[in-house]
Scaffold this active site. Structure first.
Site, PDB file in Angstrom:
ATOM      1  N   ASP A   1       0.831  -1.006  -0.006  1.00  0.00           N
ATOM      2  CA  ASP A   1      -0.080   0.093   0.021  1.00  0.00           C
ATOM      3  C   ASP A   1       0.841   1.302  -0.130  1.00  0.00           C
ATOM      4  O   ASP A   1       1.997   0.985   0.210  1.00  0.00           O
ATOM      5  CB  ASP A   1      -0.807  -0.231   1.315  1.00  0.00           C
ATOM      6  CG  ASP A   1      -1.851   1.189   1.353  1.00  0.00           C
ATOM      7  OD1 ASP A   1      -2.285   1.828   0.390  1.00  0.00           O
ATOM      8  OD2 ASP A   1      -1.731   1.912   2.308  1.00  0.00           O
TER       9      ASP A   1
ATOM     10  N   ASP B   1      -1.588  -0.857   6.273  1.00  0.00           N
ATOM     11  CA  ASP B   1      -1.725  -0.451   7.500  1.00  0.00           C
ATOM     12  C   ASP B   1      -3.258  -0.031   7.709  1.00  0.00           C
ATOM     13  O   ASP B   1      -3.787   0.024   9.007  1.00  0.00           O
ATOM     14  CB  ASP B   1      -0.977   0.825   7.630  1.00  0.00           C
ATOM     15  CG  ASP B   1      -1.369   2.040   6.969  1.00  0.00           C
ATOM     16  OD1 ASP B   1      -1.678   1.875   5.647  1.00  0.00           O
ATOM     17  OD2 ASP B   1      -1.433   3.063   7.677  1.00  0.00           O
TER      18      ASP B   1
ATOM     19  N   ASP C   1      -7.213  -1.669   3.829  1.00  0.00           N
ATOM     20  CA  ASP C   1      -6.272  -2.865   3.485  1.00  0.00           C
ATOM     21  C   ASP C   1      -6.955  -4.086   3.985  1.00  0.00           C
ATOM     22  O   ASP C   1      -6.052  -5.110   3.809  1.00  0.00           O
ATOM     23  CB  ASP C   1      -5.022  -2.525   3.995  1.00  0.00           C
ATOM     24  CG  ASP C   1      -4.404  -1.262   3.249  1.00  0.00           C
ATOM     25  OD1 ASP C   1      -4.801  -0.756   2.105  1.00  0.00           O
ATOM     26  OD2 ASP C   1      -3.607  -0.568   3.704  1.00  0.00           O
TER      27      ASP C   1
END
Length: 340
Positions: A35, A230, A234
């Site tokens: 990410d 995080d 996600d």
């Protein structure tokens, strides 16, 4: 025993495993998907530009603060902190709720107030928004009804170890991808800085899009995918990946979906995970091999296969020590593990 010791060693290096399976398969990771915000970047965004399109900018700022003041998302939290630093007072926005992958919305005087990315609000073609997007900024927009009130451009900085970790993974022939819900300019900028091929960079991804991207890679049976993220956005991707790795600064929802947690704000934990898995696997193979060889010899000896071999009864008990001691020593040696 090796798995238990590996868990302790991992914790000492800033990686906490939730299961022994994670230690077992991490050595075979073939693809790492990151990410962006809060993972490759620090997640400490700051407002670098702001534009108010309504006639009353104080009122627009007040509505923006009222909408974002209690948000934990890095983007909206940065906007709230910026407005509070200016002395802005929040408007009484009610029924505020988060819209996963898009932004947040609430109500003010019976009108809908929304804040989030430009695509969700369908304002990406507005000149002020388009300019910030072209500069690679993360853009946060606020609307009242159908009227665009404010546009904020935010900048973030990469983690100090992001480039070195990505480079090391690529040296090991582990493919690296970047998937993010952020705008294309900001995501492509980070991908370019880290040397990630554009074919493996995906922007404007919803949680479902991230899951589909990972699943498409995993459809090849030989592919072991590690996803590092995080945020709440996600969580689905963390659960989908072969190994979900969570940055400890993220949300509880994402942490609960992950297989391992980086307790330090350092991406080098990914390399620790892979190297520790390989070291543990070597010791497990040795232990099984030694046990097989020793027990085969002991059974044959007990069966009388070696006619001229005899062990005095007073020394026969030492056989158990010879069997167990190498296994214990090899396992304990893992305590002095160092990442290569």
């Amino acid at each position: 025993m090796v798995a238990v010791i590996a868990g302790g060693v991992g914790a000492r290096h800033g990686v906490v495993f939730k299961s022994a399976e994670t230690i077992e398969i991490a050595r075979k990771v073939s693809h790492v998907v990151f990410d962006k915000t809060g993972t490759l970047s620090r997640g400490e965004l700051s407002v670098s530009a702001e534009e108010y399109l309504s006639e009353s900018s104080p009122s627009a700022a007040s509505l923006a603060l009222g909408l974002t003041i209690n948000s934990k998302h890095p983007v909206s939290a940065a906007v709230a902190a910026h407005l509070q630093a200016q002395g802005t007072q929040p408007a009484p926005v009610e029924d505020v709720k988060s819209v996963t992958g898009s932004g947040m919305e609430g109500a003010w005087n019976g009108a809908s107030v929304r804040g989030g990315n430009s695509r969700w609000l369908a304002v990406q073609t507005v000149p002020q928004v388009a300019l910030l997007l072209s500069q690679g900024c993360t853009v946060f927009c606020v609307t009242l009804g159908e009227e665009l009130l404010a546009v904020y451009g935010l900048d973030d900085s990469l983690r100090p170890d992001a480039k070195s970790v990505v480079s090391e993974l690529q040296k090991r022939e582990i493919a690296v991808s970047l998937v993010s819900g952020d705008d294309d300019g900001a995501v492509q900028k980070v991908g370019c800085e880290l040397g990630i091929p554009s074919s493996r960079v995906r922007s404007r991804c919803s949680p479902g899009d991230k899951q589909k991207y990972i699943k498409a890679i995993m459809d090849h049976k030989s592919k072991i995918v590690l996803f590092c993220g995080d945020g709440t956005n996600d969580a689905v991707a963390l659960a989908q990946a072969s190994i979900g790795l969570h940055m400890n600064s993220g949300t509880d929802v994402a942490q609960s979906a992950a297989d391992a947690v980086l307790v330090r704000p350092a991406l080098t934990g990914i390399l620790v995970l892979v190297d520790l898995s390989r070291a543990a696997f070597r010791r497990i193979v040795f232990n099984f091999s030694w046990s097989f060889i020793y027990n085969t010899f002991a059974i044959l000896l007990a069966a009388g296969a070696f006619v001229n071999a005899r062990i005095p009864p007073q020394y026969a008990g030492l056989g158990e020590l010879v069997s167990v001691l190498p296994v214990i020593l090899i396992g304990l040696q893992l305590r002095w593990f160092k990442r290569r």
